[in-house]
Design an enzyme around this catalytic site. Sequence first.
Site: not given
Length: 844
Positions: A715, A14, A17, A513, A711
């Site tokens: 990218d 986690c 840590c 984009d 997308d």
Amino acid sequence: MITNVTVRIEGMSCHSCEINIEAALKTVEGVRSVYVDATKGEAQMAFDDSVTSLDKIRDRIKDAGYEAPDLERPKKEPSRLLTPFSRIRHKPGAQRAQMTHAGTHALPEQPPSGTDPSMLARDPVCGMTVDKRSAIHKQIGGRDYYFCMESCARTFENPEKELKALKRRVTIALSGVLILAVLRVAVFLGLAAGATLVTWAPIPSLPWFTWGVWLFLLVTPIQFIGGWPFYIGAYRALLSRRANMDLLISIGTLTAYFYSVAVIFAPSLVPVDVKDVYFEVSAIIIAFVLLGRFMEDYIRQRSSAAVRKLMDLRPLTANMLRDGIETTIPADQVQVGDTLVVRPGEKIPADGIVIEGQSTVDEKMITGESLPVEKAAKAELVGATTNLNGRLVFRATRVGSETALSQIIRLVEQAQANNAPIQRLADNVSAVFVPAVLLSALATFLAWTFTGDLTLAVLSFVAVLIISCPCALGIATPTALMVGVGRGAEMGILIRGGEYLERARKLQVIVLDKTGTITQGRPKVTDIVAAEASENELLSYAATIEHGSEHPLAAAVVEAAKARGIEVGPADEFEAVAGSGVRGVVKGHKVLLGNRAFLQSEGIDYDHLESDAARLESDGKTVMFLTVDKRLLGALALADTPKPNSAHAIEQLKAMGLEVIMLTGDNERTAKAIAKQVGIERIIAGVPPWEKVNVIKKLQQEGKVVSMVGDGINDSPALAQADVGIALGSGSDIAKETGGIILIRDDLGDVVRGIWLSKATMRKIRQNLAWALGYNTAAIPIAALGLLNPIIAAAAMSLSSLSVVLNAATLKKTRLEPKAQRRAERDGEPAGTIEQVITVPSQT
């Protein structure tokens, strides 16, 4: 000398840590910087090797309660690495030494002389070059992988091992709490009243004894199986001399649990008259916090598959041409200067320069641009792109780690590693809060003991610990996150982690984009210029001649014809002329469809359509001329058009005070045409895939908080580098995995809603943290004064948690848009709709 290393660490589960290890390593003299990622199970650091050593770093990691297996000195196991760092550093041909894992090995740019290249492979986890004969071999998904160490193989095969273990603990905790709830309801309804299921001779019959024993049996597994990560985290925090959330949870739950155990099994040790048990308090705390941690880690874990999916784009084989003979070889054996052949439909195995042949190449997977690119002699090829319709012979110029795809992979890894994690408000507060609570509880006990009232001293001590138990503080963030993420999922908006909520609240610039984000991502017929035929006749000829072509422009023409109800059949003698157009015979007539050069080569005049064609091209559209028996009938214009609601979404983004920028690899003329249609003033065009991330970095260096919306695979590095990466659902999986906010629908309007949702969720998180901390701060003095019975404290603590949950639940009703949006806009225009029809007088 400053050395950069990546060390694999075992035992992290986690963000606590991460904090523990960072704190521990920063105490090592000579360590300049540290970044720890629990999701990847690794720490990246820079240290001065003249001041400290890897042995000292390893020892400090072990002192903090974790393991660094790759730093352990091998005993009898033979080395699987290609060459020791100490030997290859000054060896001829070793142009570069790359520190990986423990930093004790090097990777040469070119293998040492005498090494058979076919026996070399690259570890997909650490990037180390290994000898296949001694490396660890695994076949995963039909592909052969070679690893330098077992830890690399385990990480690659099962990146979600820790998440699965946490899921088991959550299941145990929630199951126990559910049973507790059922029993509590049964007792409340009187169904279990007077039942005597357990008797124990040493203790007289007590009305609560049987109930207490059953609670003990149910809660103990939750306490020590479900709560185990908290105890380990608390232990490691103490080793690092820090107080964190794990320590808070451990103190609260263990106090409630062992006090209750004493009340049931050793009442003589509890010097008070009123004996109540608090097993349920402990179980509920553990279940709630575990569930929240699991949800957050699950979202974050999705990013771990990004690089692996990028690597899967690489072709497995290559066709090498030597002395006129083609030979199929593994793609990883291709060397710079090799002559390779790629046939239609095959992936290009390396970056290179075309020697002979003509074809079109689909580069969308790398560049993100929708239209295939014409390739002929001297044209550059990008590895992992797809050859469409012609045979190409090319010379490899970049292979292995130097290809464009490998650069993208490397940039994704670097950008993800450099993303600063969200400030852990609860952990920062607990660093001060826990010592304060412990001192308050101890002071309370001593004060009441000094007055001679031991009973009140014990009750007040327990009440202070229980009322300050951080249930509300622990669930403040994950509860709001779960509600916000849940609502987002209902709307098709996925938020990958809490850090993106924090950053979205501060956004200043949003970079979009062009292809597939602002635009449809595919061409369509936008204009028909009719000279000596009707529009339908023109479309009929064009669609018929294009019926046999696989080019995206051809598909757009056929789609437009079918939308008008025009029957489309195959043409005879079809031929695709690379870089020019297509030709064939339709109903006995010779038909040509192509560009100016095609018409010029056939001696056909097009001057009377030149002005219309030039105007359409100035708008960024592609113009194709149609002739029948060398008679010019007209022209078609095609373009990748904006999505129906792009302009409105961009207007909303600007209304939110965001600066909107278009970033594209396309030419400036096309970019300006699209920007004009959607209302964007600032354009950055002609940017190759590997440079997009630098544009984001430059904006960030100006002190701006930046979001990137895209997308395509190209990218991915920019999405990972941005403070908030937003990936559209129509894009590649790689783009989705590197996005902090993921949009399932192909809708820019969801970008607006996603940002609003992020801000609203973050606002609830801050409200919850403020309430939880304020409640605890106000309640501790009341408990310390002996005015609060522990059982009342437990009820009050539950009420505090309920308040946090209810406040988070109001997210479901929060409006995410200033006005109701017309959802019909999302449906767009019917496929094949023509924007404009122009009729030109016939030329005789």
